[in-house]
Motif scaffolding. Sequence first.
Motif, PDB file in Angstrom:
ATOM      1  N   ASP A 226       0.925   4.154  -6.850  1.00 17.21           N
ATOM      2  CA  ASP A 226       0.165   3.387  -5.864  1.00 17.21           C
ATOM      3  C   ASP A 226      -1.338   3.571  -6.083  1.00 17.21           C
ATOM      4  O   ASP A 226      -1.847   4.693  -6.034  1.00 17.21           O
ATOM      5  CB  ASP A 226       0.532   3.809  -4.446  1.00 17.21           C
ATOM      6  N   SER A 228      -5.212   2.142  -4.955  1.00 18.25           N
ATOM      7  CA  SER A 228      -6.031   1.347  -4.041  1.00 18.25           C
ATOM      8  C   SER A 228      -7.498   1.556  -4.371  1.00 18.25           C
ATOM      9  O   SER A 228      -7.889   2.615  -4.867  1.00 18.25           O
ATOM     10  CB  SER A 228      -5.751   1.738  -2.579  1.00 18.25           C
ATOM     11  N   GLN A 237      -4.880  -3.107  -2.821  1.00 23.91           N
ATOM     12  CA  GLN A 237      -3.796  -2.129  -2.790  1.00 23.91           C
ATOM     13  C   GLN A 237      -2.693  -2.643  -3.701  1.00 23.91           C
ATOM     14  O   GLN A 237      -2.148  -3.725  -3.487  1.00 23.91           O
ATOM     15  CB  GLN A 237      -3.265  -1.931  -1.376  1.00 23.91           C
ATOM     16  N   LYS A 239       0.390  -1.629  -7.082  1.00 21.86           N
ATOM     17  CA  LYS A 239       1.305  -0.692  -7.726  1.00 21.86           C
ATOM     18  C   LYS A 239       1.179  -0.856  -9.227  1.00 21.86           C
ATOM     19  O   LYS A 239       1.212  -1.985  -9.747  1.00 21.86           O
ATOM     20  CB  LYS A 239       2.741  -0.950  -7.261  1.00 21.86           C
ATOM     21  N   PRO A 247      -0.033  -6.540  -6.618  1.00 16.21           N
ATOM     22  CA  PRO A 247      -0.309  -6.235  -5.211  1.00 16.21           C
ATOM     23  C   PRO A 247       0.888  -5.564  -4.540  1.00 16.21           C
ATOM     24  O   PRO A 247       2.044  -5.903  -4.831  1.00 16.21           O
ATOM     25  CB  PRO A 247      -0.579  -7.610  -4.590  1.00 16.21           C
ATOM     26  N   SER A 248       0.615  -4.624  -3.643  1.00 12.58           N
ATOM     27  CA  SER A 248       1.683  -3.972  -2.895  1.00 12.58           C
ATOM     28  C   SER A 248       2.330  -4.940  -1.915  1.00 12.58           C
ATOM     29  O   SER A 248       3.500  -4.811  -1.569  1.00 12.58           O
ATOM     30  CB  SER A 248       1.139  -2.748  -2.149  1.00 12.58           C
ATOM     31  N   SER A 249       1.554  -5.896  -1.422  1.00 14.24           N
ATOM     32  CA  SER A 249       2.075  -6.958  -0.563  1.00 14.24           C
ATOM     33  C   SER A 249       1.565  -8.285  -1.119  1.00 14.24           C
ATOM     34  O   SER A 249       0.958  -8.328  -2.196  1.00 14.24           O
ATOM     35  CB  SER A 249       1.618  -6.757   0.882  1.00 14.24           C
ATOM     36  N   LYS A 250       1.808  -9.371  -0.426  1.00 15.31           N
ATOM     37  CA  LYS A 250       1.381 -10.677  -0.917  1.00 15.31           C
ATOM     38  C   LYS A 250      -0.130 -10.693  -1.155  1.00 15.31           C
ATOM     39  O   LYS A 250      -0.909 -10.267  -0.308  1.00 15.31           O
ATOM     40  CB  LYS A 250       1.761 -11.766   0.080  1.00 15.31           C
TER      41      LYS A 250
END
Length: 258
Positions: A226, A228, A237, A239, A247-250
């Motif tokens: 991870d 950031s 943020q 991976k 991106p860790s999310s969208k």
Amino acid sequence: MRHALIRCLAASVITFGVIAAPAAARSPDVHYVPTPNNVVNRMLELVKPKPGDYLIDLGSGDGRIPITAAKRYGINGHGVDIDPVRISEAQAKAEQAGMTGKVQFIRADLFETEIGKADIVTLYLLETLNAKLRPRLLNELRPGTRVVSHAFSMGDWKPEHHEQVEGRDVYFWIVPARVQGEWRLQNGSEAEVRLTLTQNYQEVAGSATVEGRQTRIEQIKLKGADLSFRLGGRDYQGKVEGDRIVPSSKGDWRAARI
């Protein structure tokens, strides 16, 4: 006669479920001293075993760490020790605890045994042995693998956490992804962004070049895979997945190693 000899040799390799390695003929690296149960419990609390995790204990002694992990957290694992007496003792304790289906014990050289499938590695060795093992831990374990050591550190690899349990040191690390080098960041704009990252274990610093202008990357944090950071007033943020960062999310950004 030949068949009897083969059976005899096979029995010397696998006896009562204990896996032995012929290469483990040299003497132990350290004198056996068991880890107290309260320290075992705290070591496992720090690595937070979860369903599906696999634990490898290097220098497993009487097997109490893998057995406790299996009994308390339900995870599988194995211990590695070069001393056949310790292996026999560990196997007997596993049988007594009803954990033979969850743990096994391998007589082998801990510097040669396969460790890549571990999610958790536990140690009670010496500072010099930890330092010798360190390159293998960093190169062969997946980013995010948790490592915990009783009594001894890893030299200049700073732990994520260090505490004492009734006067005994416990150290905890998370294997970091490799991020050092040049990356091309695509963040939805037409401008090309190039990231230059330097790395010392989990400590990362860097700069970015945007249309020929260089700026510092702020608030960089790396924890396992991870990553950031803050760049140009925007928080990222992601991976690390080998030679790319997602991106860790969208999100509308990506990064690829150059």
